[in-house]
Design an enzyme around this catalytic site. Structure first.
Site, PDB file in Angstrom:
ATOM      1  N   HIS A  23       0.822  -1.214   0.000  1.00 37.35           N
ATOM      2  CA  HIS A  23       0.000   0.000   0.000  1.00 37.35           C
ATOM      3  C   HIS A  23       0.855   1.264   0.000  1.00 37.35           C
ATOM      4  O   HIS A  23       0.356   2.331   0.332  1.00 37.35           O
ATOM      5  CB  HIS A  23      -0.912   0.003   1.235  1.00 37.35           C
ATOM      6  CG  HIS A  23      -2.018  -0.999   1.155  1.00 37.35           C
ATOM      7  ND1 HIS A  23      -2.704  -1.455   2.251  1.00 37.35           N
ATOM      8  CD2 HIS A  23      -2.558  -1.654   0.098  1.00 37.35           C
ATOM      9  CE1 HIS A  23      -3.627  -2.327   1.874  1.00 37.35           C
ATOM     10  NE2 HIS A  23      -3.554  -2.471   0.576  1.00 37.35           N
ATOM     11  N   HIS A  24       2.136   1.138  -0.367  1.00 39.11           N
ATOM     12  CA  HIS A  24       2.970   2.345  -0.336  1.00 39.11           C
ATOM     13  C   HIS A  24       2.489   3.354  -1.371  1.00 39.11           C
ATOM     14  O   HIS A  24       2.761   4.536  -1.266  1.00 39.11           O
ATOM     15  CB  HIS A  24       4.452   2.008  -0.556  1.00 39.11           C
ATOM     16  CG  HIS A  24       4.789   1.625  -1.958  1.00 39.11           C
ATOM     17  ND1 HIS A  24       4.394   0.418  -2.510  1.00 39.11           N
ATOM     18  CD2 HIS A  24       5.440   2.277  -2.943  1.00 39.11           C
ATOM     19  CE1 HIS A  24       4.808   0.366  -3.766  1.00 39.11           C
ATOM     20  NE2 HIS A  24       5.450   1.477  -4.054  1.00 39.11           N
ATOM     21  N   LYS A  43       7.459  -4.661 -10.059  1.00 43.17           N
ATOM     22  CA  LYS A  43       7.280  -4.312 -11.474  1.00 43.17           C
ATOM     23  C   LYS A  43       6.844  -2.851 -11.627  1.00 43.17           C
ATOM     24  O   LYS A  43       7.414  -2.102 -12.408  1.00 43.17           O
ATOM     25  CB  LYS A  43       6.185  -5.235 -12.027  1.00 43.17           C
ATOM     26  CG  LYS A  43       6.047  -5.276 -13.493  1.00 43.17           C
ATOM     27  CD  LYS A  43       4.978  -6.305 -13.883  1.00 43.17           C
ATOM     28  CE  LYS A  43       5.309  -7.705 -13.389  1.00 43.17           C
ATOM     29  NZ  LYS A  43       4.364  -8.723 -13.856  1.00 43.17           N
ATOM     30  N   LYS A  97      -2.749  -8.763  -6.739  1.00 36.66           N
ATOM     31  CA  LYS A  97      -3.080  -9.843  -7.682  1.00 36.66           C
ATOM     32  C   LYS A  97      -4.326 -10.548  -7.194  1.00 36.66           C
ATOM     33  O   LYS A  97      -4.588 -10.596  -5.982  1.00 36.66           O
ATOM     34  CB  LYS A  97      -1.932 -10.861  -7.756  1.00 36.66           C
ATOM     35  CG  LYS A  97      -1.941 -11.653  -9.032  1.00 36.66           C
ATOM     36  CD  LYS A  97      -1.321 -10.839 -10.158  1.00 36.66           C
ATOM     37  CE  LYS A  97      -1.328 -11.568 -11.474  1.00 36.66           C
ATOM     38  NZ  LYS A  97      -0.512 -10.814 -12.467  1.00 36.66           N
TER      39      LYS A  97
HETATM   40  P1  NAD Z   1      -3.072 -16.838 -21.514  1.00 40.65           P
HETATM   41  O1  NAD Z   1      -4.041 -17.617 -20.712  1.00 40.65           O
HETATM   42  O2  NAD Z   1      -3.566 -15.887 -22.543  1.00 40.65           O
HETATM   43  O3  NAD Z   1      -2.023 -17.803 -22.257  1.00 40.65           O
HETATM   44  C1  NAD Z   1      -1.247 -18.775 -21.625  1.00 40.65           C
HETATM   45  C2  NAD Z   1      -1.013 -19.903 -22.637  1.00 40.65           C
HETATM   46  O4  NAD Z   1      -0.068 -20.835 -22.085  1.00 40.65           O
HETATM   47  C3  NAD Z   1      -2.291 -20.685 -22.936  1.00 40.65           C
HETATM   48  O5  NAD Z   1      -2.470 -20.743 -24.340  1.00 40.65           O
HETATM   49  C4  NAD Z   1      -2.033 -22.054 -22.319  1.00 40.65           C
HETATM   50  O6  NAD Z   1      -2.666 -23.108 -23.029  1.00 40.65           O
HETATM   51  C5  NAD Z   1      -0.518 -22.154 -22.408  1.00 40.65           C
HETATM   52  N1  NAD Z   1       0.094 -23.087 -21.463  1.00 40.65           N
HETATM   53  C6  NAD Z   1      -0.237 -23.333 -20.172  1.00 40.65           C
HETATM   54  N2  NAD Z   1       0.588 -24.243 -19.622  1.00 40.65           N
HETATM   55  C7  NAD Z   1       1.475 -24.593 -20.588  1.00 40.65           C
HETATM   56  C8  NAD Z   1       2.582 -25.484 -20.637  1.00 40.65           C
HETATM   57  N3  NAD Z   1       2.958 -26.184 -19.586  1.00 40.65           N
HETATM   58  N4  NAD Z   1       3.268 -25.579 -21.814  1.00 40.65           N
HETATM   59  C9  NAD Z   1       2.908 -24.859 -22.880  1.00 40.65           C
HETATM   60  N5  NAD Z   1       1.876 -23.987 -22.899  1.00 40.65           N
HETATM   61  C10 NAD Z   1       1.166 -23.861 -21.765  1.00 40.65           C
HETATM   62  O7  NAD Z   1      -2.157 -16.092 -20.427  1.00 40.65           O
HETATM   63  P2  NAD Z   1      -1.260 -14.801 -20.634  1.00 40.65           P
HETATM   64  O8  NAD Z   1      -2.079 -13.620 -20.261  1.00 40.65           O
HETATM   65  O9  NAD Z   1      -0.601 -14.860 -21.949  1.00 40.65           O
HETATM   66  O10 NAD Z   1      -0.203 -15.004 -19.457  1.00 40.65           O
HETATM   67  C11 NAD Z   1       0.948 -15.800 -19.610  1.00 40.65           C
HETATM   68  C12 NAD Z   1       1.972 -15.410 -18.562  1.00 40.65           C
HETATM   69  O11 NAD Z   1       2.270 -14.007 -18.685  1.00 40.65           O
HETATM   70  C13 NAD Z   1       1.531 -15.610 -17.106  1.00 40.65           C
HETATM   71  O12 NAD Z   1       2.646 -15.958 -16.326  1.00 40.65           O
HETATM   72  C14 NAD Z   1       1.055 -14.224 -16.719  1.00 40.65           C
HETATM   73  O13 NAD Z   1       1.108 -14.002 -15.317  1.00 40.65           O
HETATM   74  C15 NAD Z   1       2.053 -13.365 -17.449  1.00 40.65           C
HETATM   75  N6  NAD Z   1       1.611 -11.982 -17.665  1.00 40.65           N
HETATM   76  C16 NAD Z   1       0.477 -11.703 -18.355  1.00 40.65           C
HETATM   77  C17 NAD Z   1       0.099 -10.382 -18.557  1.00 40.65           C
HETATM   78  C18 NAD Z   1      -1.093  -9.989 -19.393  1.00 40.65           C
HETATM   79  O14 NAD Z   1      -1.248  -8.796 -19.676  1.00 40.65           O
HETATM   80  N7  NAD Z   1      -1.910 -10.913 -19.842  1.00 40.65           N
HETATM   81  C19 NAD Z   1       0.865  -9.347 -18.006  1.00 40.65           C
HETATM   82  C20 NAD Z   1       2.032  -9.662 -17.301  1.00 40.65           C
HETATM   83  C21 NAD Z   1       2.382 -10.985 -17.149  1.00 40.65           C
END
Ligand code: NAD
Length: 467
Positions: free
Chosen positions: A63-64, A93, A105
């Site tokens: 909460h900073h 981040k 989160k």
């Molecule tokens: P998403 O659900 O759109 O896509 C994730 C994909 O990974 C899916 O297609 C899923 O089938 C696939 N997947 C899952 N397990 C797998 C495995 N073991 N091997 C291969 N493929 C696998 O999710 P996203 O929004 O793209 O998020 C992906 C990562 O990025 C997460 O760690 C998330 O926290 C991070 N992230 C997302 C955002 C955002 O804006 N969406 C922002 C910052 C960080």
């Protein structure tokens, strides 16, 4: 539940960096700890009339600064430890890329494949209602966004539910990643992947680092593997291939494939849409399982799925020179040390996937301002540029063609402004991390934590401890 302790892993990275900062132990403990943890269970009515009890969390790590900010994850394996870890990463981040939020989160432990769209809508709206009841959502309090398993559809349901309970003029700013028609900003969908690209491009532009890896500078001509073709993985791959990199390996839930001379991304997406799988894609080799591709040869590996994918079990077999952490926490602390020993350049998650929150910040600003970026100045800029071209033509023998005129007089619209703000942020933040790396002779992950802890700690110092 897995025995992997994600929050502990994040804190291990924090502890490596903390000795390089000036803060006393008590203050460091305060930065590290999660400030508020809300565990929710609620019932939903299934389409067949039965009742399911659903479990979710919202963690406000720091909460900073307020509001707090962070995505909402839908996955079968969501749990409190994971949500705390992801909330903590959000704090660091936001500090790294200078967006004025504390970290948060949320998550719901739900396997989306087992529920209909209508049921997912009921789950999302009820979860939002529970957040409203406990003051865990609001434009000045806590602002969710998409994460793994969620997207603009869910964010649209959230803002609509919030508005049922609030006549706040700024209500649209209660969540980001919304559809454009509900207050979203152009460029948010692709933002995280685009930011991943800008970060990799910046890293690849540093001649000394590339020389040490035995690589040329630039993205053009490099090969890469991506794990996860979701929002982040797809968009990162899109911008990488547009810049001339070659996609040689892909992993998805159903398995992994490899093609030495390059996979056409759009053809693969169309193929997966049609067949439901990436397997048997023309010209590519089917690998034994989905994790095999992580240890295939390429210049860059982009994990873009979930945490703990590169771990003690496979790190020693990783062959890439650059690990670009698009996912949150894809590399365990032990794997990090193994890769570091092998000389791999690790571009850390807290920095590399910050594009999402940067553009979420722009969306939140748009919602508070109630005006689309570029709306006021675009035409004015275009007219001014046209006047300059007219003057150049009048004062010289130069004549611009219609195409040249069009290109040279284009004012920036919302997408162009968002993209340029994101690019500026990712480039500036990378160079700030590089500064800390050379000052303290540490790796990029520790350097990024030093930068983040210094920013958060300074605010706590200035605030003093109340009362
Ligand atoms: P998403 O659900 O759109 O896509 C994730 C994909 O990974 C899916 O297609 C899923 O089938 C696939 N997947 C899952 N397990 C797998 C495995 N073991 N091997 C291969 N493929 C696998 O999710 P996203 O929004 O793209 O998020 C992906 C990562 O990025 C997460 O760690 C998330 O926290 C991070 N992230 C997302 C955002 C955002 O804006 N969406 C922002 C910052 C960080």
């Amino acid at each position: 539940m897995s025995t992997y302790k994600f929050f502990e892993q994040v804190n291990k990275n924090f502890d490596k960096a903390a000795p390089y900062t000036r803060f006393e132990k008590g203050l460091l403990d305060q930065i590290k700890i999660a400030n508020q943890v809300y565990e929710i269970t609620f019932p939903i009515r299934r389409d067949d009339g039965s009742i399911d009890v659903i479990k979710g969390w919202r963690v406000e790590h720091s909460h900073h600064k307020l509001p707090t900010k962070g995505g909402i994850r839908y996955s079968r394996i969501v749990n409190e430890d994971e949500t705390k870890a992801l909330a903590a990463l959000m704090t660091y981040k936001c500090a790294l890329v200078d967006v004025p939020f504390g970290g948060a989160k949320g998550g719901i432990a739900v396997d989306k494949r087992k529920y209909s769209d209508k049921e997912m809508e009921r789950i999302t709206r009820r979860y939002t209602y529970e957040l409203i009841k406990k003051n865990f959502i609001g434009p000045a309090v806590d602002v969710p966004a998409p994460d793994y398993g969620t997207g603009s559809r869910e964010m649209g349901w959230i803002v609509d539910t919030y508005r049922q309970f609030s006549n706040d003029l700024n209500a649209e700013g209660c969540v980001t990643g919304k559809p454009i028609q509900q207050g979203g900003v152009r460029g948010r969908t692709e933002a995280t992947g685009m930011g991943v690209f800008f970060g990799i491009r910046e890293a690849c532009s540093k001649a000394d680092d590339m020389k040490a890896l035995g690589l040329e500078t630039g993205v053009d001509g490099k090969t890469f593997i991506v794990q996860g073709l979701g929002n982040v993985g797809y968009h990162a791959s899109k911008y990488m291939t547009e810049a001339g990199a070659s996609l040689v390996g892909v992993a998805e839930q159903e398995g992994s494939i490899y093609k030495k001379d390059g996979i056409d991304l759009e053809s693969l997406m169309a193929f997966r849409n049609e067949t439901g799988s990436i397997m048997d894609f023309e010209g590519a080799i089917n690998l034994p399982d989905k994790s095999t591709v992580l240890t295939e040869p390429a210049d860059i590996l982009i994990p873009a799925a979930l945490e703990n994918q590169i771990n003690e079990g496979n790190a020693k077999d990783v062959k890439v020179k650059i690990l670009a952490e698009a996912a949150n926490g894809p590399t365990s602390s032990e794997a990090h040390d193994i890769l570091k020993e092998k000389g791999v350049l690790i571009i850390p998650d807290a920095y590399l996937n910050a594009g999402g929150v940067v553009v979420s910040y722009f969306e939140w600003l748009k919602n508070l301002q109630h005006v689309r970026f570029g709306r006021i100045e675009k035409r004015f800029d275009e007219n001014a540029l046209r006047n300059v071209l007219d003057a150049v033509e009048n004062l010289s023998s130069i004549k611009f063609s219609d195409i040249e005129r069009l290109n040279l007089t284009q004012g920036a619209g919302e997408f162009e402004l968002v993209k340029s703000g994101l690019e500026e942020t990712m480039v500036t933040a990378y160079n700030e991390i590089l500064g800390a790396r050379s000052e303290y002779d540490v790796d990029l992950r520790t350097a990024s934590f030093i930068v983040a802890i210094n920013k958060v700690g300074t605010i706590y110092e200035q605030m003093g401890i109340f009362p």
